[in-house]
Design a protein around this motif. Structure first.
Motif: not given
Length: 179
Positions: A150-158
């Motif tokens: 996982i290069e970028r963890q789950p993140k809410l964007e909009g």
């Protein structure tokens, strides 16, 4: 070696250090003598180190040299792989079979050496249940953990939750472990 090498009469230095066709040092010679020496052998005088004092020149077949150089560049180009970013889109209420298809697509992209952007899209009131989206993204990450990090963890964007998976180094040559 630089892209634009000077050959024969294009060389501007008065004296040059000459390297023979066989790689032997012939010493420092006036440019006229070096050119004559190359001409006698039916070869070209090529400037290989223009910054050196005196300028270093080599006696070689320039046409053949350029051909060999272009072959080497083509080989190097074949060996390099451009990493693309592929995208897989999911929804919180995805069916089990559809989830499996998305997982297989993700695995295929990772096997090809590409990064995968997994987007969980929320519509309307689904945004209230972001934990469902988070669980699904983690389930997908666990399904491909043998071949991805996982290069970028789950993140809410909009209204979307985004996670980026990258192939494990040297994984696209390996096979997944059999269960």
């Amino acid at each position: 070696m630089s892209r634009e090498q000077r050959i024969n009469t294009e060389i501007r230095a008065r004296e040059v250090r000459v390297i023979g066709a066989d790689g032997s040092q012939l010493g420092i010679l006036p440019l006229k003598d070096a050119l004559r020496l190359a001409e006698e052998k039916g070869l070209d005088l090529v400037e290989v180190a223009p910054q050196a004092k005196p300028v270093v020149c080599r006696i070689m077949d320039f046409g053949r040299f350029k051909y060999e150089q272009s072959k080497r560049e083509k080989e190097a180009k074949k060996k390099q792989h451009v990493v693309n970013l592929k995208e897989v889109k999911l929804r919180p209420n995805i069916e089990a079979h559809d989830f499996e298809v998305k997982t297989r697509n993700t695995m295929r992209f990772l096997k090809e050496g590409d990064k995968v952007k997994v987007t969980m899209m929320f519509r309307g009131r689904q945004i209230v249940h972001t934990q469902i989206g988070h669980e699904l993204l983690n389930r997908l990450a666990n399904a491909v953990q043998h071949m991805a990090v996982i290069e970028r963890q789950p993140k809410l964007e909009g209204r979307s939750m985004i996670m980026i998976l990258a192939p494990k180094p040297d994984h696209h040559q390996q096979q997944p472990p059999q269960e």
